[in-house]
Write a protein that holds these residues in place. Structure first.
Motif, PDB file in Angstrom:
ATOM      1  N   ARG A  48       0.801  -1.224   0.000  1.00  0.00           N
ATOM      2  CA  ARG A  48       0.000   0.000   0.000  1.00  0.00           C
ATOM      3  C   ARG A  48       0.832   1.271   0.000  1.00  0.00           C
ATOM      4  N   PRO A  84       2.959   4.287  -1.121  1.00  0.00           N
ATOM      5  CA  PRO A  84       3.063   4.905  -2.435  1.00  0.00           C
ATOM      6  C   PRO A  84       4.519   4.901  -2.909  1.00  0.00           C
ATOM      7  N   THR A  87      -6.875   2.517  -0.185  1.00  0.00           N
ATOM      8  CA  THR A  87      -5.899   2.870  -1.237  1.00  0.00           C
ATOM      9  C   THR A  87      -6.295   2.333  -2.616  1.00  0.00           C
ATOM     10  N   ASP A  88      -5.835   3.062  -3.636  1.00  0.00           N
ATOM     11  CA  ASP A  88      -6.009   2.564  -5.009  1.00  0.00           C
ATOM     12  C   ASP A  88      -5.114   1.355  -5.251  1.00  0.00           C
ATOM     13  N   TRP A 121       0.673   8.879   1.792  1.00  0.00           N
ATOM     14  CA  TRP A 121      -0.283   7.833   2.173  1.00  0.00           C
ATOM     15  C   TRP A 121      -1.281   8.361   3.203  1.00  0.00           C
ATOM     16  N   ASP A 164      -3.394   9.601  -0.299  1.00  0.00           N
ATOM     17  CA  ASP A 164      -2.866   9.552  -1.664  1.00  0.00           C
ATOM     18  C   ASP A 164      -2.739  10.936  -2.295  1.00  0.00           C
ATOM     19  N   THR A 196     -10.152  13.728  -0.435  1.00  0.00           N
ATOM     20  CA  THR A 196      -9.625  12.403  -0.741  1.00  0.00           C
ATOM     21  C   THR A 196     -10.729  11.364  -0.737  1.00  0.00           C
ATOM     22  N   GLY A 214      -9.600   8.483   0.091  1.00  0.00           N
ATOM     23  CA  GLY A 214      -8.939   7.603   1.063  1.00  0.00           C
ATOM     24  C   GLY A 214      -9.472   7.887   2.459  1.00  0.00           C
TER      25      GLY A 214
END
Ligand SMILES: Cc1cc2nc3c(=O)[nH]c(=O)nc-3n(C[C@H](O)[C@H](O)[C@H](O)COP(=O)(O)O)c2cc1C
Length: 447
Positions: free
Chosen positions: A64, A66, A138-139, A312, A316, A334, A336
């Motif tokens: 996860r 980035p 997360t993406d 993070w 993100d 976000t 997120g």
């Protein structure tokens, strides 16, 4: 089981090789501890010796953190870890009393699987399982499950709500005494005590029943950690333990009051929801020794990792294009973690922190409260929040393992026990009993 007086609840949040982002580079760290069963077994046994209510394992469905490329990722210490339910099943055999809680996502699993896995762990551990319900943030996780980006925040919680109805319904497939094993009559179970779910909803169509008898705890303990408005409402409806992150007592008190009020609005008993903010303890014989320990860890923060962590935690939002020694810019909304982004934004603004100072300040606690000093001063800080309506207990995040947990169990817990704030022996055998939570009535037992 009710205790005489209100006691602090404690969870040990175990992230090998330590919660501090630089911990894996410390000379004492088991850098490969994330995949060392013996390391986890020792940690959980230490926590059980300390009479913690539970150990808790966080989780993500993928890497996860980035990163722009493989080189950048190679600086991070935690790209690999055990799947938590598998690990807890193994740990159930090495422990007897301590609760075993793991994270699992409602966004990327099916409710039948989750109901079955946590009920299995509850049987295997004789009533010690807990589920930290997350919607994932997360993406990076979405990309492991056939999508490029994650579902939007509101849709994730919408799915999560129906997910809970299905899971808890499946857990009540069988009444506690449904199984007869009557060899003479040829009756394996009493058909009147089987309740087939037959759920038809917007997200799920699940017939049931669960192919597992009712769990020792009825339902595994439900934990939740989302703190956005949607997250709080979800917690108020479903959670029995709420993990949260706060820096100051007034913030913790406001959150505590708000969640307990919402619990009442959902027709539930506020005593049956335990609010446990995270604490990141740095323990020394003197305040100076604790500060030195913290400084050693802070020196191990690689700028690439520090900035990545900030991206993070901001949900993100990449701030690497801005001057490190300048202020945090205005942030876009976000999809997120909304609550963590807000917490960091407010911290940067109120303390006047630059981007570099901000990532340094969150490399340890990641937004959770840092309690640094002697065992007595740390006990003071925990007691203050506990007696003033900020917390029912704490989720303890040792900066470095095993040292931080050994110190907490060896030094802070005895101090809490001396003050009559923490148990000296387990009174019950299940996680529900440790936490003072009622066992849910099953279908057929409800008024
Ligand atoms: C102590 C704590 C532990 C958490 N552990 C996880 C985790 O293991 N996996 C995960 O995806 N999210 C985890 N989260 C994130 C939350 O569960 C939640 O998904 C996130 O805060 C977004 O929800 P919100 O926008 O409602 O705050 C954790 C949060 C806290 C405070």
């Amino acid at each position: 089981m009710k205790t005489q007086r209100r006691m602090i609840r404690l969870g040990a949040f175990l992230v090998a090789p330590g919660y501090h982002i630089g911990a894996w580079r410390h000379p004492h760290a088991h850098a490969d501890g994330g995949l060392d069963f013996g390391h986890y077994r020792d940690l959980v046994q230490t926590a059980e010796r300390g009479k913690f209510d539970m150990v808790f394992l966080s989780d993500g469905l993928g890497v996860r953190t980035p990163y722009r490329d493989e080189e950048e990722l190679s600086h991070w210490g935690r790209s690999v870890q055990f799947e938590p339910l598998t690990l807890l099943s193994a740990l159930a055999v090495s422990t007897e009393r301590i609760g075993l809680a793991a994270t699992a996502s409602t966004t990327y699993h099916e409710p039948f699987n989750i109901a079955r896995q946590f009920a299995s762990l509850d049987h295997l551990s004789a009533g010690r399982s807990g589920w930290n319900v997350v919607t994932s943030v997360t993406d990076a996780e979405a990309r492991n499950f056939n999508r490029q980006t994650q579902l939007d925040h509101a849709s994730r919680y919408h799915r999560a709500r129906e997910f809970m109805e299905v899971v808890t319904g499946l857990w009540d497939s069988w009444e506690d005494d449904a199984f007869l094993y009557d060899k003479e009559a040829g009756r394996f179970f009493d058909p009147d005590k089987l309740h087939i779910l037959k759920h038809q909803g917007q997200h799920f169509s699940v017939h049931g029943p669960l192919n597992l008898s009712r769990a020792p705890q009825g339902h595994p303990v439900i934990i939740q950690a989302g703190a956005s408005a949607d997250g709080q409402d979800f917690a108020a409806q479903w959670a029995e333990v709420v993990f949260t992150a706060h820096q100051r007592l007034d913030q913790a008190q406001a959150f505590y009051r708000s969640v307990k009020e919402q619990v009442v609005e959902h027709g539930r008993d506020p005593e049956q929801v335990k609010i446990m903010p995270g604490v990141f303890p740095v323990i020394g014989r003197t305040r100076a020794e604790a500060e030195d320990k913290y400084a050693v860890l802070q020196d191990l923060v690689d700028p690439v990792v520090g900035l990545g962590l900030l991206t993070w935690l901001l949900g993100d939002v990449d701030v690497s294009g801005y001057p490190l020694d300048g202020p945090l810019p205005e942030l876009p909304t976000t999809e997120g973690s909304i609550s963590r982004q807000q917490l960091l934004y407010e911290k940067a603004r109120s303390e006047g922190l630059t981007i570099r100072e901000l990532y340094h300040s969150v490399s340890g606690g990641r937004g959770h409260r840092i309690v640094m000093g002697t065992p007595e001063s740390i006990a003071d800080e925990l007691e203050e929040w506990f007696v003033n309506g900020g917390a029912d207990g704490f989720n303890v995040m040792p900066p470095l393992l095993p040292d931080g947990l050994d110190e907490f169990v060896g030094l802070v817990i005895p101090e809490l026990q001396r003050r009559g704030l923490f148990r000296t022996e387990y009174e019950g055998t299940t996680l529900r009993e440790h936490l003072g939570l009622n066992r849910p009535r099953g279908a057929g037992q409800r008024p």
